[in-house]
Design an enzyme around this catalytic site. Structure first.
Site, PDB file in Angstrom:
ATOM      1  N   ASP B  52       0.767  -1.231   0.000  1.00  0.00           N
ATOM      2  CA  ASP B  52       0.000   0.000   0.000  1.00  0.00           C
ATOM      3  C   ASP B  52       0.804   1.290   0.000  1.00  0.00           C
ATOM      4  O   ASP B  52       0.225   2.361   0.058  1.00  0.00           O
ATOM      5  CB  ASP B  52      -0.985   0.017   1.153  1.00  0.00           C
ATOM      6  CG  ASP B  52      -0.362  -0.509   2.423  1.00  0.00           C
ATOM      7  OD1 ASP B  52       0.872  -0.622   2.472  1.00  0.00           O
ATOM      8  OD2 ASP B  52      -1.114  -0.792   3.343  1.00  0.00           O
ATOM      9  N   ARG B 280      -0.732   4.629   8.695  1.00  0.00           N
ATOM     10  CA  ARG B 280      -1.680   4.515   7.590  1.00  0.00           C
ATOM     11  C   ARG B 280      -2.904   5.380   7.804  1.00  0.00           C
ATOM     12  O   ARG B 280      -3.024   6.095   8.792  1.00  0.00           O
ATOM     13  CB  ARG B 280      -2.094   3.050   7.444  1.00  0.00           C
ATOM     14  CG  ARG B 280      -0.950   2.140   7.072  1.00  0.00           C
ATOM     15  CD  ARG B 280      -1.432   0.744   6.823  1.00  0.00           C
ATOM     16  NE  ARG B 280      -2.662   0.762   6.020  1.00  0.00           N
ATOM     17  CZ  ARG B 280      -3.263  -0.322   5.559  1.00  0.00           C
ATOM     18  NH1 ARG B 280      -2.759  -1.509   5.822  1.00  0.00           N
ATOM     19  NH2 ARG B 280      -4.366  -0.228   4.860  1.00  0.00           N
ATOM     20  N   TYR B 288       6.191  -3.573  10.488  1.00  0.00           N
ATOM     21  CA  TYR B 288       7.003  -4.670   9.957  1.00  0.00           C
ATOM     22  C   TYR B 288       7.941  -5.075  11.079  1.00  0.00           C
ATOM     23  O   TYR B 288       8.711  -4.241  11.564  1.00  0.00           O
ATOM     24  CB  TYR B 288       7.810  -4.219   8.739  1.00  0.00           C
ATOM     25  CG  TYR B 288       6.980  -4.023   7.494  1.00  0.00           C
ATOM     26  CD1 TYR B 288       6.557  -5.102   6.735  1.00  0.00           C
ATOM     27  CD2 TYR B 288       6.631  -2.744   7.077  1.00  0.00           C
ATOM     28  CE1 TYR B 288       5.811  -4.924   5.582  1.00  0.00           C
ATOM     29  CE2 TYR B 288       5.874  -2.553   5.928  1.00  0.00           C
ATOM     30  CZ  TYR B 288       5.464  -3.652   5.189  1.00  0.00           C
ATOM     31  OH  TYR B 288       4.727  -3.465   4.063  1.00  0.00           O
ATOM     32  N   PRO B 364       8.528  -6.659   0.941  1.00  0.00           N
ATOM     33  CA  PRO B 364       7.474  -5.650   0.903  1.00  0.00           C
ATOM     34  C   PRO B 364       7.938  -4.335   1.530  1.00  0.00           C
ATOM     35  O   PRO B 364       7.496  -3.261   1.124  1.00  0.00           O
ATOM     36  CB  PRO B 364       6.350  -6.285   1.717  1.00  0.00           C
ATOM     37  CG  PRO B 364       6.940  -7.423   2.460  1.00  0.00           C
ATOM     38  CD  PRO B 364       8.154  -7.843   1.705  1.00  0.00           C
TER      39      PRO B 364
END
Lengths: 700, 700
Positions: B52, B280, B288, B364
């Site tokens: 994202d 976010r 993470y 990622p």
């Protein structure tokens, strides 16, 4: 059918008319969670033509609702105004260029977009925020309106009774607007204005065609246009008169060698009348064309049957000569006779209100119609919503007429003056006393531009606006409550000087600040959303100075005391920011300060489910990518000492004071809100969840 | 069912997989008007979690499609990166702050928004631009793929045959993603991410469940993820290896006293591993988390059954100690083993292509996955679209592997290096050779930031990019055509110096210019929409200088000659800007110049139905409200003499030359486009409608 039972129902707010003014009212109800209905007798929306200039202030308002970006993206942006006047040889030439929007006035500039798109944005916004509860009911006609005077002072009552009739498809379809032939498909490359199906945004009750129903409402808002049924039902009048000036309007795609066809132009020809050019989206241009050869008859009315697109366009060609202009595609055309009228009364018993064209009419050229109409209900909607919810005192509703009728009066006075200057023949020289001085016209245009931004509005003293002076003179002459909020000229000057860039009564201007928690720049106005909340803006000053920090801590302790207006305004069990939100802007360096340790918890309340609130404390500091907003400087606030400012739900500055003026602040909210006992809120920072420095945390 | 006739059909482009990479390919087909289908075996979209982070370049690309504003509005904006490292006492502390996006790099900055919303924007965009023709067909599985080698060089053929099977509802529903318990309703106040019903955006063919069909395609694009069916059908491999590093991922609403939870943070603890914080939208934060206590088994694979949210979150709490962190709501969680792999071959016979995760996988955390995947098909889509339409030569398709495989190689090399630095134990002091130097980590982070913007991409020499040097070394080592476009190092330096701020092979940077006709400021990149057109940008220099005006006139006359590439590239009867659009930026003062009289007609072509084109000539001048873009200065172009720049449909700089270099320009387009005879276009300015000075006009 006489024996059929007519269904009856209650609703907090009934809105009659679904143009921009009615939709704005409905948007407030959706954003504030108020039970409302909005009805319109028309079966379909109008798709082309119609008013379409959007002022800076209207865009700020759209942003508070959440859709300014959509209008901004689709619209044509008007940047420059070119003035064209006859030279000594009688030939028109460009004499001046001025910016269309005064530089620095707002973060938005004036744009042009057709009304149909704006209505669409409203419909989607209302659907989203009301969670599908409020939808325009088309094809619904009001038939009678009664106010039960015995109940108008009862907060729990539904004193207004309206009988509605659901029309059949044919009844609801208005006669076709006069229109030139449509252009063939494929003429446009742009597909910006693809109109999707609107079926899910409206509620067409064909199943009920022919049926009647009775609605009992706490409040009714009549937004039903110049021939307002609501106004007539109340027996109210419009004051004012028509002029002899008749103008035509055409929306065309021009084929021309006139150099400024994509600029907004004010053109005075020597002998053939005047013309205004308004460039629009999708290659369209609107022309306002003075029709010198069409005059009113003895009754004062122009014979509209004599007005054809050929006559109107012929007049435009003469005015623009020696430049050539032609077109293949005309989107819409009409003609009108200039006149200015304003309603004598804007409400009945603070229960039924009139807004928009229902209480004021003027020239479309002023670019004000839709804007002022929407701003009427932007002023009224939150007041009714908060009164209906029992949050605000019902008395605040009397400020609607005082504030908005005054705006309407100012508008028609300006329009009266401006129309005469624009429709007059330009003076040949300084001796030509009958002609209009082009210098005077330009000055009026510049002044009008300020006026037309929507940002010169300055609401008078009332229980909602604490300022010195005579509330009757500052408003429309009607009486408004001032209660505890009266203030002397001398005291007010002192308070106003604490934030000289935020005049009390005017809209809270916007400059960029950074979120303390994540360094993101925001235009501060973006944080003043239209959700019905009052805001207390704490300019905390230099929080790293120990003396100033002590002032801030003391202010916050008082704010957080169980008997404070903040706790008393908050319903039991609700989050502490439900009715009044406290926002902070400090002036210390961002990287020298920490949200959790330098700012009292009440400024960033803890929710035990979702953690600290990271969106309430801001800093006036340099951003990485978007410069320095210089908010303290621009708001005229002392960087060391700060001050406190109250902002109304419609973004108008309501009160200014020192950090020590908590008693006055308390009085302000006692004057306009219904305060409870306080002290039992969901995230009550006096309770078990208090975490002054963010070091103690609840455990799952 | 053996006797049922299997339906067969032709399609220009078949896209397999409807993630961001496949949707980007479909968007190109929609914008270019190419007949295409896009199928996905999944029955529904994935709603939470997933990649994202959006790079600046991805936002520029979204803007070229028309929906960057939507992503920008809903996303969380990442502004600052905070580095946290252990101090001498072993306790983590903030050691550095750096801007998340390098200042001045792009008009956008990096943002975070969940993939589901991005897919939604694509679906709506594809629906709009394809006029409802292209919709994702969900629950459709490819079963076989064959390439008819005898037809791969035939432009008119459909050499790829794919058999598709329409799944039943149960077959198409993937096993539920592991997920923590959902939070209760009402936890969020924001309603930004209300997901509307998507029924009208997809095409679920339940009626055909169980049926098969055969599709003959000109081109097939496999965007079907890391376990790509298409790749396996072609028998292609991924090269690379897994590491021992295992990381967990959690999307939670944190309750914490960690000060930088709303910043992007890179945290190295002394002994407990590393953690990255990605704030976010909607109060969510992605963590993470390095799982030091989970190690791969003998086979090199971690036992995922041992990985639970409790173990992952426990690791996060240890790393963040002494700060406390907790949560009530977890939106999504997973774990992965870091590894880097890249495909050996990206296409088969220039007819079947692989893109996105199907040809490269990496961490990622690098915030690259979705971006690089979308950029793959942003590179490929227009090439296929123009080849399928017969506008471009099919040979340009070989640049896809050369350009994008090189990007993938660079990416995994960086990721390999970065992962080791991030997953390593921080050095205790300069003597601690086994530990990772925090200085080295910071430097890698800064370098990675440039890399992660997506703006360091520099495509090598080919028939699409005219620059000096070895095309094999500049690309991935595979051969590409250079035809007539080879240029010496010395000559190229001269040409590049004409626009030193526009490196050939890199994306056309954006600065603000004003529209000559209406003074509106535009970021120039906003005029480079993704519609499949090449652009010739004429930096016209100082048009008020007579000598320069003569140069411009001569250039325009050549451009407008019947045999010019512009006329030859335009299909008969089509508007002159259908394939190649000429845009002008001049440097004279706006108010001293007039569009119609100072600029040759070919720069603002006349359409006899809709008048002059007012959207092609721009000026590098001060705006009223948005400052001065200083475009000439920033592009490194001489204000007097200007130059000419070719921009590919994907906004990459393709060619630079003088106004006199028309022969070279002609050769460039001969090298990549299929040119016709020219001279018979809809608004052919050589024809009857030529109006040099705008004084002669067609009459209705």
């Amino acid at each position: 059918m006489g024996s059929i039972q007519v269904p009856e129902s209650n609703v907090d707010v009934l809105i009659i008319g679904a143009g921009p003014s009615g939709l704005m009212a409905a948007a407030w109800m959706a954003h504030c969670g108020v039970k409302a209905r909005i009805v319109d007798k028309r079966g379909t929306k109008v798709f082309c033509g119609q008013a379409d200039g959007l002022q800076c202030r209207s865009l700020e308002i759209f942003d508070s609702l959440g859709f300014a970006d959509r209008a901004w993206k689709e619209a044509n942006h008007m940047i420059e105004i070119c003035m064209w006047n006859p030279g000594n040889d009688g030939v028109i030439r460009r004499s001046d260029r001025i910016p269309d929007t005064i530089v620095g006035l707002s973060r938005f500039q004036q744009i042009v977009l057709q009304q149909g798109r704006i209505e669409r944005f409203f419909l989607e916004n209302i659907k989203k925020y009301s969670k599908d509860q409020i939808k325009v009911e088309r094809g619904v006609l009001p038939e009678s309106l009664e106010i039960d005077l015995s109940k108008v002072d009862d907060d729990a009552a539904y004193p207004v009774t309206v009988k509605l009739r659901h029309l059949s498809e044919e009844e609801a379809t208005p006669p076709q607007v006069t229109n030139a032939s449509k252009a063939s498909d494929g003429l446009f490359r742009s597909n910006l204005v693809l109109e999707d199906d609107e079926e899910d945004l409206i509620r067409k009750s064909q199943a009920r065609a022919g049926e009647s129903e009775v609605v009992h409402a706490k409040y009714v808002i009549g937004c039903d246009g110049a021939r307002s049924w609501t106004r007539r039902a109340l027996g109210f009048e419009l004051d004012g008169e028509a002029t002899d000036f008749i103008w035509g309007v055409m929306d065309i795609i021009p084929i021309t060698d006139f150099p400024d066809i994509r600029m907004r132009c004010a053109i005075h020809s020597a002998d053939n009348g005047s013309l205004m050019v308004i460039p629009r989206e999708n290659k369209l241009v609107r022309l306002y064309i003075q029709l010198k050869e069409v005059t009113p008859d003895a009754s004062g009315r122009a014979d509209r049957s004599k007005i054809t697109p050929e006559i109107i366009f012929g007049a435009a060609q003469k005015i623009l000569s020696p430049y050539k202009i032609d077109y293949e595609y005309c989107d819409w055309w009409t003609a009108y006779q200039i006149g200015q009228r304003v309603g004598t009364t804007f409400d009945a018993h603070n229960r039924v209100f009139l807004a928009g064209d229902a209480v004021h009419t003027h020239s479309p050229k002023a670019g004000q119609g839709m804007n002022v109409s929407m701003q009427d209900t932007y002023n009224l909607g939150w007041k009714i919503a908060l009164a209906a919810k029992g949050i605000a005192k019902r008395e605040i509703l009397s400020t609607y007429q005082s504030e908005r009728r005054r705006v309407a009066q100012d508008l028609i006075e300006f329009d009266h003056h401006f129309s005469r200057l624009f429709s007059g023949r330009p003076a040949k020289d300084v001796m030509d006393a009958e002609g209009v001085s082009m210098e005077e016209f330009k000055n009026a245009f510049v002044k009008g531009n300020m006026f037309a931004s929507g940002l010169s509005v300055d609401y008078g003293a009332s229980s909602l606006v604490v300022k010195a002076g005579d509330s009757l003179k500052q408003g429309d002459g009607s009486k408004v409550l001032q209660t505890v909020t009266a203030i002397s000229e001398e005291d007010f000057e002192k308070k106003q000087s604490l934030a000289s860039g935020l005049p009390v009564g005017m809209r809270f201007n916007s400059f960029k600040v950074l979120n303390q928690a994540d360094a993101r720049p925001w235009h501060f106005q973006e944080r003043l959303k239209a959700d019905g909340r009052f805001r207390v803006v704490l300019f905390a000053g230099n929080i790293l100075n120990a003396a100033q920090k002590a002032r801030v801590d003391k202010f916050c302790a008082a704010l957080d005391a169980p008997g404070s207006f903040l706790h008393r305004a908050t319903p039991p069990g609700a989050p502490i920011d439900s009715v009044i939100e406290v926002l902070t802007i400090h002036s210390s360096k961002r990287t020298d300060t920490e949200l959790l340790s330098d700012f009292p918890a009440i400024l960033h309340p803890l929710d035990t489910h979702t953690g600290w609130d990271y969106n309430k404390v801001f800093v006036d500091d340099e951003s990485y990518h978007e410069g320095h907003g210089e908010a303290y400087k621009n708001y005229g606030v002392d960087r060391e000492r700060g001050c406190v400012v109250v902002v109304r739900p419609d973004q108008y500055v309501a009160w200014i004071g020192e950090l020590e003026d908590l008693d006055d602040l308390q009085k302000y909210f006692e004057g306009c809100l219904v305060l409870g006992k306080g002290g039992n809120n969901a995230n009550d920072t006096n309770g078990v969840n208090r975490h002054e420095n963010g070091t103690t945390l609840p455990i799952r």
